[in-house]
Design an enzyme around this catalytic site. Sequence first.
Site, short mmCIF file in Angstrom:
data_model
loop_
_atom_site.label_atom_id
_atom_site.label_comp_id
_atom_site.label_asym_id
_atom_site.label_seq_id
_atom_site.Cartn_x
_atom_site.Cartn_y
_atom_site.Cartn_z
N TRP A 181 0.87 -1.18 0.00
CA TRP A 181 0.00 0.00 0.00
C TRP A 181 0.91 1.23 0.00
CZ3 TRP A 181 -0.31 3.94 3.77
CH2 TRP A 181 -1.18 4.97 3.40
N GLU A 220 -2.96 -2.88 -2.52
CA GLU A 220 -4.13 -2.35 -1.80
C GLU A 220 -4.47 -0.96 -2.33
OE1 GLU A 220 -3.41 -1.90 2.39
OE2 GLU A 220 -5.45 -1.20 2.81
N LYS A 222 -6.97 2.54 -2.81
CA LYS A 222 -7.59 3.48 -1.88
C LYS A 222 -8.28 4.57 -2.68
CE LYS A 222 -6.48 5.91 2.31
NZ LYS A 222 -5.60 5.98 3.46
N ASP A 254 -9.60 -3.34 1.27
CA ASP A 254 -9.75 -2.74 2.60
C ASP A 254 -11.11 -2.05 2.59
OD1 ASP A 254 -9.79 -0.55 4.53
OD2 ASP A 254 -7.65 -0.91 4.85
N HIS A 257 -11.73 1.77 2.09
CA HIS A 257 -11.08 2.43 0.96
C HIS A 257 -11.96 2.63 -0.26
CE1 HIS A 257 -6.69 1.55 2.39
NE2 HIS A 257 -7.45 2.13 3.30
N HIS A 281 -8.39 -6.37 4.25
CA HIS A 281 -8.16 -5.58 5.46
C HIS A 281 -9.54 -5.23 5.98
CE1 HIS A 281 -3.84 -3.77 5.16
NE2 HIS A 281 -3.84 -5.06 5.41
N ASP A 289 -12.08 7.02 6.06
CA ASP A 289 -11.25 5.84 6.33
C ASP A 289 -10.65 5.96 7.73
OD1 ASP A 289 -9.69 3.55 5.90
OD2 ASP A 289 -8.04 4.73 5.09
N ASP A 291 -10.54 3.95 10.33
CA ASP A 291 -9.95 2.78 10.99
C ASP A 291 -10.37 2.61 12.44
OD1 ASP A 291 -8.15 1.45 8.93
OD2 ASP A 291 -7.50 3.52 8.77
N ASP A 321 -7.33 -4.25 10.04
CA ASP A 321 -6.58 -3.00 9.90
C ASP A 321 -7.34 -1.87 10.58
OD1 ASP A 321 -4.96 -0.93 9.19
OD2 ASP A 321 -5.47 -0.94 7.06
C1 RNT Z 1 -3.96 2.81 4.71
C2 RNT Z 1 -4.04 1.35 4.46
C3 RNT Z 1 -2.92 0.54 5.02
C4 RNT Z 1 -2.52 0.95 6.41
C5 RNT Z 1 -1.58 -0.01 7.08
C6 RNT Z 1 -0.92 0.61 8.27
O1 RNT Z 1 -5.06 3.48 4.32
O2 RNT Z 1 -5.26 0.86 4.94
O3 RNT Z 1 -3.26 -0.80 4.95
O4 RNT Z 1 -3.62 1.14 7.23
O5 RNT Z 1 -0.71 -0.52 6.19
ZN ZN Z 2 -5.52 -1.29 4.89
#
Ligand code: RNT
Ligand code: ZN
Length: 414
Positions: A181, A220, A222, A254, A257, A281, A289, A291, A321
Amino acid sequence: MSMYAQVKERYAALGVDTEKAIAALQGIPISIHCWQGDDVGGFDRASDDLTGGIQATGNYPGKARTPVELMADFDKALSLIPGKHRINLHACYAIFEGDKADRDALTPAHFARWVDYARERGLGIDFNPTYFSHPAVKDNLTLSSPDEETRAFWVRHGIACRRIAASIAEALGKPVVHNIWIPDGFKDVPADRLGPRLRLQKSLDEILAEKFENVIDCVESKVFGIGLESFTVGSSEFYLTYAAGRKDVYVLLDNGHYHPTEFVSEKISSLLTGFDKIPLHVTRPVRWDSDHVVLLEDELKEIANEIVRNDALARVLIGLDFFDASINRVAAWVVGVRNMQKALLGALLCPWDKLRHMQDAGNFTALMVEMEMYKTLPFGVVWEEFCARNNVPDDGSWLKTVLAYERDVLLKRV
Ligand code: RNT
Ligand code: ZN
């Protein structure tokens, strides 16, 4: 008759075998991200700030500051999570013992202690290069930078990380997911979108040129990052095109994203038609995003449903994640992993073949009624049985262990 025995009969009457569900759940490893333990800080101290358009918010006391502390916290979390899992590392968690190396010069030796840690506990490891929180990120660009020196530095980092992943796979005798990523993007409208994407494509080709057995490479995408709102080089379409053209690279989804009306649960079946693996993720985006810690919400349940009812438990590689710095970090791990497992258990306790036949027969009224019924069956009792068989506390009783650890260990870290 015990409560579990009663519930087992109730499910059996509906054609669902709770023992089979428990056995299946026992075999599902979750890749647990190390970065929840220290707000994505890492140990290489390349930068004091978390950059790359991501943010850990909150200032809860007690975060891990050293490998020893992070490993101890991870052990505490694992002791409260049923089953055998994996640990997901980032390159910035390299452990230096008097031999500090920059990101482009990392070697397997810098992860030897992690390998020992995983081996002693029977855990697998997954690995991520760290393309952020470092002075070589120039104008928010890494692998797509027009500055050749910058791009080459990050390509060297990528190559070093794949070699580390391969060596970990060999040492543990288990495949390692290696996930790329990058934060690359622009705050404002670009004049050239294609140039950065072609440079990213070239960089990926260079990084992925070497062939390794047992390294599962993925990319990955986004949609945007903080301060990078207008353009993301590694978009969903970019990586999907890239991976589809290669066969040896997978797209990691993810669920934080995508645009807010898009759902990863909706994407899994599409990818299953063309990829033999789908790394995930799993996170919880709240308006962005963000998290947040994974909760047992509808989208999580639907992701689990897709994995289970498509018979894809061996093909979907589940990783988490999230990074919440506003609550006890050990508790955050425990809540998030256990919720992922609960969602899977809920999915395993549904008679999907029967429901599929109703759909195919056009029996949509009955399908709706039946699917709603499963939502309120007593699956929590099966979950408690699963916890008991794994010798971990049930939902109502693990927090006191974490709070004792907070008092005795975490709050003494000043
Ligand atoms: C960031 C991505 C990535 C990170 C990690 C720390 O938007 O989701 O995966 O969160 O690698
Ligand atoms: Zn991620």
